[in-house]
Motif scaffolding. Structure first.
Motif, PDB file in Angstrom:
ATOM      1  N   THR A 139      27.574  27.607   6.287  1.00 58.49           N
ATOM      2  CA  THR A 139      26.760  26.850   7.239  1.00 58.49           C
ATOM      3  C   THR A 139      25.575  26.216   6.521  1.00 58.49           C
ATOM      4  O   THR A 139      24.911  26.870   5.707  1.00 58.49           O
ATOM      5  CB  THR A 139      26.248  27.756   8.374  1.00 58.49           C
ATOM      6  N   VAL A 140      25.319  24.954   6.817  1.00 60.56           N
ATOM      7  CA  VAL A 140      24.173  24.230   6.270  1.00 60.56           C
ATOM      8  C   VAL A 140      23.328  23.733   7.445  1.00 60.56           C
ATOM      9  O   VAL A 140      23.854  23.103   8.370  1.00 60.56           O
ATOM     10  CB  VAL A 140      24.611  23.039   5.394  1.00 60.56           C
ATOM     11  N   ASP A 141      22.041  24.048   7.419  1.00 61.81           N
ATOM     12  CA  ASP A 141      21.114  23.635   8.470  1.00 61.81           C
ATOM     13  C   ASP A 141      20.217  22.521   7.946  1.00 61.81           C
ATOM     14  O   ASP A 141      19.671  22.615   6.837  1.00 61.81           O
ATOM     15  CB  ASP A 141      20.251  24.818   8.928  1.00 61.81           C
ATOM     16  N   LEU A 142      20.063  21.474   8.745  1.00 58.86           N
ATOM     17  CA  LEU A 142      19.240  20.323   8.379  1.00 58.86           C
ATOM     18  C   LEU A 142      18.208  20.066   9.465  1.00 58.86           C
ATOM     19  O   LEU A 142      18.486  20.230  10.654  1.00 58.86           O
ATOM     20  CB  LEU A 142      20.103  19.071   8.191  1.00 58.86           C
ATOM     21  N   SER A 143      17.017  19.655   9.050  1.00 64.18           N
ATOM     22  CA  SER A 143      15.968  19.249   9.986  1.00 64.18           C
ATOM     23  C   SER A 143      15.422  17.901   9.544  1.00 64.18           C
ATOM     24  O   SER A 143      15.093  17.716   8.367  1.00 64.18           O
ATOM     25  CB  SER A 143      14.826  20.274  10.034  1.00 64.18           C
ATOM     26  N   LEU A 144      15.348  16.964  10.482  1.00 65.61           N
ATOM     27  CA  LEU A 144      14.715  15.670  10.230  1.00 65.61           C
ATOM     28  C   LEU A 144      13.289  15.750  10.749  1.00 65.61           C
ATOM     29  O   LEU A 144      13.070  16.006  11.937  1.00 65.61           O
ATOM     30  CB  LEU A 144      15.482  14.552  10.939  1.00 65.61           C
ATOM     31  N   VAL A 145      12.313  15.568   9.856  1.00 70.41           N
ATOM     32  CA  VAL A 145      10.912  15.707  10.244  1.00 70.41           C
ATOM     33  C   VAL A 145      10.172  14.407   9.961  1.00 70.41           C
ATOM     34  O   VAL A 145      10.554  13.628   9.079  1.00 70.41           O
ATOM     35  CB  VAL A 145      10.227  16.884   9.507  1.00 70.41           C
ATOM     36  N   ARG A 146       9.120  14.181  10.731  1.00 68.42           N
ATOM     37  CA  ARG A 146       8.233  13.034  10.524  1.00 68.42           C
ATOM     38  C   ARG A 146       6.969  13.535   9.850  1.00 68.42           C
ATOM     39  O   ARG A 146       6.294  14.422  10.362  1.00 68.42           O
ATOM     40  CB  ARG A 146       7.920  12.370  11.864  1.00 68.42           C
ATOM     41  N   GLN A 147       6.660  12.953   8.682  1.00 69.11           N
ATOM     42  CA  GLN A 147       5.553  13.465   7.882  1.00 69.11           C
ATOM     43  C   GLN A 147       4.979  12.359   7.014  1.00 69.11           C
ATOM     44  O   GLN A 147       5.722  11.621   6.356  1.00 69.11           O
ATOM     45  CB  GLN A 147       6.038  14.624   6.997  1.00 69.11           C
ATOM     46  N   GLN A 148       3.653  12.199   7.032  1.00 69.07           N
ATOM     47  CA  GLN A 148       2.935  11.282   6.149  1.00 69.07           C
ATOM     48  C   GLN A 148       3.508   9.869   6.193  1.00 69.07           C
ATOM     49  O   GLN A 148       3.792   9.250   5.170  1.00 69.07           O
ATOM     50  CB  GLN A 148       2.947  11.826   4.716  1.00 69.07           C
ATOM     51  N   GLY A 149       3.706   9.362   7.397  1.00 68.68           N
ATOM     52  CA  GLY A 149       4.154   7.990   7.554  1.00 68.68           C
ATOM     53  C   GLY A 149       5.618   7.747   7.276  1.00 68.68           C
ATOM     54  O   GLY A 149       6.051   6.599   7.176  1.00 68.68           O
ATOM     55  N   GLY A 150       6.413   8.783   7.128  1.00 68.56           N
ATOM     56  CA  GLY A 150       7.841   8.622   6.872  1.00 68.56           C
ATOM     57  C   GLY A 150       8.624   9.798   7.423  1.00 68.56           C
ATOM     58  O   GLY A 150       8.079  10.689   8.069  1.00 68.56           O
ATOM     59  N   ARG A 151       9.923   9.797   7.163  1.00 66.25           N
ATOM     60  CA  ARG A 151      10.801  10.870   7.618  1.00 66.25           C
ATOM     61  C   ARG A 151      11.443  11.543   6.415  1.00 66.25           C
ATOM     62  O   ARG A 151      11.854  10.886   5.466  1.00 66.25           O
ATOM     63  CB  ARG A 151      11.877  10.315   8.562  1.00 66.25           C
ATOM     64  N   ARG A 152      11.524  12.867   6.467  1.00 64.06           N
ATOM     65  CA  ARG A 152      12.151  13.646   5.408  1.00 64.06           C
ATOM     66  C   ARG A 152      13.182  14.585   6.019  1.00 64.06           C
ATOM     67  O   ARG A 152      13.125  14.912   7.207  1.00 64.06           O
ATOM     68  CB  ARG A 152      11.100  14.475   4.645  1.00 64.06           C
ATOM     69  N   VAL A 153      14.129  15.022   5.177  1.00 65.37           N
ATOM     70  CA  VAL A 153      15.182  15.937   5.608  1.00 65.37           C
ATOM     71  C   VAL A 153      14.993  17.267   4.893  1.00 65.37           C
ATOM     72  O   VAL A 153      14.807  17.301   3.669  1.00 65.37           O
ATOM     73  CB  VAL A 153      16.579  15.362   5.301  1.00 65.37           C
ATOM     74  N   ILE A 154      15.023  18.358   5.642  1.00 65.58           N
ATOM     75  CA  ILE A 154      14.919  19.706   5.088  1.00 65.58           C
ATOM     76  C   ILE A 154      16.286  20.369   5.228  1.00 65.58           C
ATOM     77  O   ILE A 154      16.897  20.327   6.303  1.00 65.58           O
ATOM     78  CB  ILE A 154      13.845  20.525   5.824  1.00 65.58           C
ATOM     79  N   ALA A 155      16.776  20.961   4.154  1.00 68.86           N
ATOM     80  CA  ALA A 155      18.103  21.584   4.152  1.00 68.86           C
ATOM     81  C   ALA A 155      17.992  23.044   3.735  1.00 68.86           C
ATOM     82  O   ALA A 155      17.194  23.399   2.857  1.00 68.86           O
ATOM     83  CB  ALA A 155      19.045  20.836   3.206  1.00 68.86           C
ATOM     84  N   SER A 156      18.792  23.888   4.362  1.00 72.86           N
ATOM     85  CA  SER A 156      18.867  25.302   3.991  1.00 72.86           C
ATOM     86  C   SER A 156      20.226  25.833   4.418  1.00 72.86           C
ATOM     87  O   SER A 156      20.953  25.182   5.183  1.00 72.86           O
ATOM     88  CB  SER A 156      17.742  26.112   4.655  1.00 72.86           C
ATOM     89  N   SER A 157      20.578  27.012   3.920  1.00 74.36           N
ATOM     90  CA  SER A 157      21.843  27.641   4.286  1.00 74.36           C
ATOM     91  C   SER A 157      21.674  29.150   4.298  1.00 74.36           C
ATOM     92  O   SER A 157      21.128  29.716   3.341  1.00 74.36           O
ATOM     93  CB  SER A 157      22.948  27.250   3.301  1.00 74.36           C
ATOM     94  N   PRO A 158      22.119  29.816   5.364  1.00 71.98           N
ATOM     95  CA  PRO A 158      22.060  31.279   5.381  1.00 71.98           C
ATOM     96  C   PRO A 158      23.130  31.913   4.498  1.00 71.98           C
ATOM     97  O   PRO A 158      23.113  33.128   4.279  1.00 71.98           O
ATOM     98  CB  PRO A 158      22.294  31.614   6.860  1.00 71.98           C
TER      99      PRO A 158
END
Length: 205
Positions: free
Chosen positions: A110-129
């Motif tokens: 399983t891979v978990d992704l989060s789309l976040v808004r930060q410092q005038g742009g968007r970034r993707v955070i990825a992790s896996s249990p």
């Protein structure tokens, strides 16, 4: 002031106020507002190439499975579970049996992704249990417009119109938007120099 003058002044004020309200309502509704994104629930769809249009399941209070940077706003969360294909051990160059018999039967990951808004742009955070992220790549294609930050407060100055518009009638106004209502307070001086205060309640449209 005579009774007739009072009636004329009141009638003029009502007519002007009604005209301003009608014009504001008309112009406000004619102004193009961006349509809200459709985030209603939608089922998953498997495509011909094996890819999947993932299920959309809006949750009011979804918690991220990984750390979110301070100040970042989570816009989207995605969770993907992948079942690796069995990998058969290739035969030896001389055609003999492989040194290691069998293949690799791996458990789903399983891979978990989060789309976040930060410092005038968007970034993707990825992790896996189920393991460590070795590599991750975010390729922006279309730079979407960032939402304007809310500015609910406003301050300003006021004075009476006509010959009396001078420092002796100047005032200070402070306002704040709460939903569709704009409330405010005004502190000013009257023509005789005495201080006076007013409160405002305005419907925004």
């Amino acid at each position: 002031m005579s009774a007739r003058a009072i009636v004329i002044t009141a009638a003029t004020t009502i007519v002007l106020a009604s005209a301003l309200l009608a014009a504001g309502y008309y112009l406000g509704h004619r102004t193009a507002t961006p349509a809200a994104e459709n985030i209603s629930a939608a089922p998953a769809e498997r495509q011909a190439d094996g890819s999947v249009i993932v299920e959309r399941a809006p949750v009011a209070t979804a918690s991220a499975p990984h750390q979110i940077p301070r100040g970042a706003i989570v816009e989207r969360q995605v969770s993907v579970t992948v079942a690796p294909r069995a990998v058969q051990t290739p035969a030896q160059p001389d055609g003999s049996a492989p040194a290691v018999q069998g293949g690799c039967e791996c458990k789903p990951v399983t891979v978990d992704l989060s789309l976040v808004r930060q410092q005038g742009g968007r970034r993707v955070i990825a992790s896996s249990p189920d393991g460590d992220i070795i590599s991750a790549l975010d390729i922006p294609i279309d730079a979407a417009a960032m939402p304007e930050p809310a500015r609910p407060w406003g301050v300003g100055l006021s004075c009476a119109l006509g010959d009396s518009c001078a420092l002796r009638t100047a005032g200070v106004i402070i306002q704040r938007d709460i939903a569709r209502v704009r409330i405010g307070a005004e502190l000013h001086r009257q023509a005789d120099g005495k201080p006076a205060a007013r409160v405002h309640a305005i419907w925004r449209f």
